[in-house]
Scaffold this motif. Structure first.
Motif: not given
Length: 317
Positions: A223-226, A245-251, A253-254, A258-260
């Motif tokens: 959460l600290s990097q979200d 997966p359809k959010d260009p601002n978030l999809n 982000l590693t 990684a967490a799926g």
């Protein structure tokens, strides 16, 4: 979805009930191949039709395929009569609706099966396709209603459990840190989330104090990097992305990859304009929130805020 702020009434679709993109599955069982093919052709446009040429093969197919909405079975089959086959499906698939086709008078078996709740309707052979279609449509509607009521009961029980846990927390606020994990667990179970994190805040910054729960056992707290967490802390408003997966601002982000995690809702915990923490709900599939579920989240977070407030100086309960 560029704007991640969430209002209570903007999303009104169920979280735990996915949209039905696929046809309902039905199973047709008959030892005569011509009849089996005819049943398949009759229903293939409206349903995903599975076929079996005996009761034993049908039982094996159900073990592989899982629950179906409707079973249509012939009564007179070698090795296992239709009524016997249907009765064996009841313990594992109680919500499945069962229809039997019979070409001869076997009243005792049929009456017994119907009285035991194992058969929804029996149709005499030769059957009329229009009549059978109508019966199967009613059976499918009955199945949908059963599943809906089962889900509503499950949701009501989960919500009652959540509120019970939160009320208990407000009564033992001095031991609040030890109760953060039960809070996270109750939220996760109520909203069928794959992970829930409750993390405290001081000076608009996340602290080390947290409670996390996942049915997989291991929780990676990023959460600290979200950006959603940062926005929630900055704005004091719920932030969400229900299809990452359809959010260009978030999809890209590693930490999401990684967490799926494919859906995320993060709610600020605020008491009398002071932010005390955040609550993060995460799912590994895109999901939807009902308006009543969002309202329950708001109510529940308010209860958490009351409990948390006693742990902070200068905040009166």
């Amino acid at each position: 979805m560029n704007n991640h702020n969430v209002e209570v009434n903007t999303i009104n679709r169920p979280l735990s009930t996915r949209e039905r993109n696929q046809k309902l599955k039905i199973l047709v069982v008959d030892d005569e191949q011509d009849n089996l093919d005819l049943l398949y052709r009759t229903f293939r446009r409206d349903f995903n039709v599975l076929k079996a040429d005996s009761g034993l093969n049908a039982l094996q197919l159900l073990e592989t395929e899982g629950e179906v909405a409707v079973i249509i079975s012939d009564q007179r089959m070698p090795e296992m009569k239709g009524t016997e086959f249907l009765s064996r499906t009841v313990p594992q698939f109680p919500d499945t609706v069962r229809i039997i086709l019979t070409g001869f008078t076997d009243i005792e078996d049929l009456v017994e099966a119907i009285n035991a709740g194992q058969v929804f309707k029996y149709i005499t052979k030769p059957w009329d396709s229009g009549e059978l279609k109508e019966v199967v449509q009613r059976a499918a509607a009955t199945y949908d209603l059963l599943k809906q009521r089962t889900e509503e009961l499950r949701r009501a029980n989960s919500q009652m459990h959540l509120l019970t846990v939160l009320v208990e927390v407000t009564q033992v606020a001095s031991k609040l840190e030890a109760t953060l994990i039960p809070i996270a667990k109750a939220f996760s179970e109520t909203f069928t989330a794959d992970c829930c994190i409750v993390q405290l805040i001081e000076g608009n910054a996340l602290t080390e104090t947290q409670g996390a729960y996942s049915d997989k056992g291991v929780v990676d707290n990023w959460l600290s990097q979200d950006p959603l967490a940062r926005n929630a802390i900055t704005t004091g408003q719920i932030q969400s992305s229900l299809n990452i997966p359809k959010d260009p601002n978030l999809n890209s982000l590693t930490h999401y990859q990684a967490a799926g995690v494919e859906a995320h809702v993060i709610i600020p915990i605020i008491y009398r304009q002071q932010m005390l923490g955040v609550l993060s709900l995460q799912w590994q599939k895109p999901c939807y929130l009902r308006a009543d579920e969002l309202k329950l989240i708001h109510l529940s977070v308010e209860l958490i805020a009351i409990a948390l407030s006693s742990s902070y100086r200068g905040v009166e309960v």
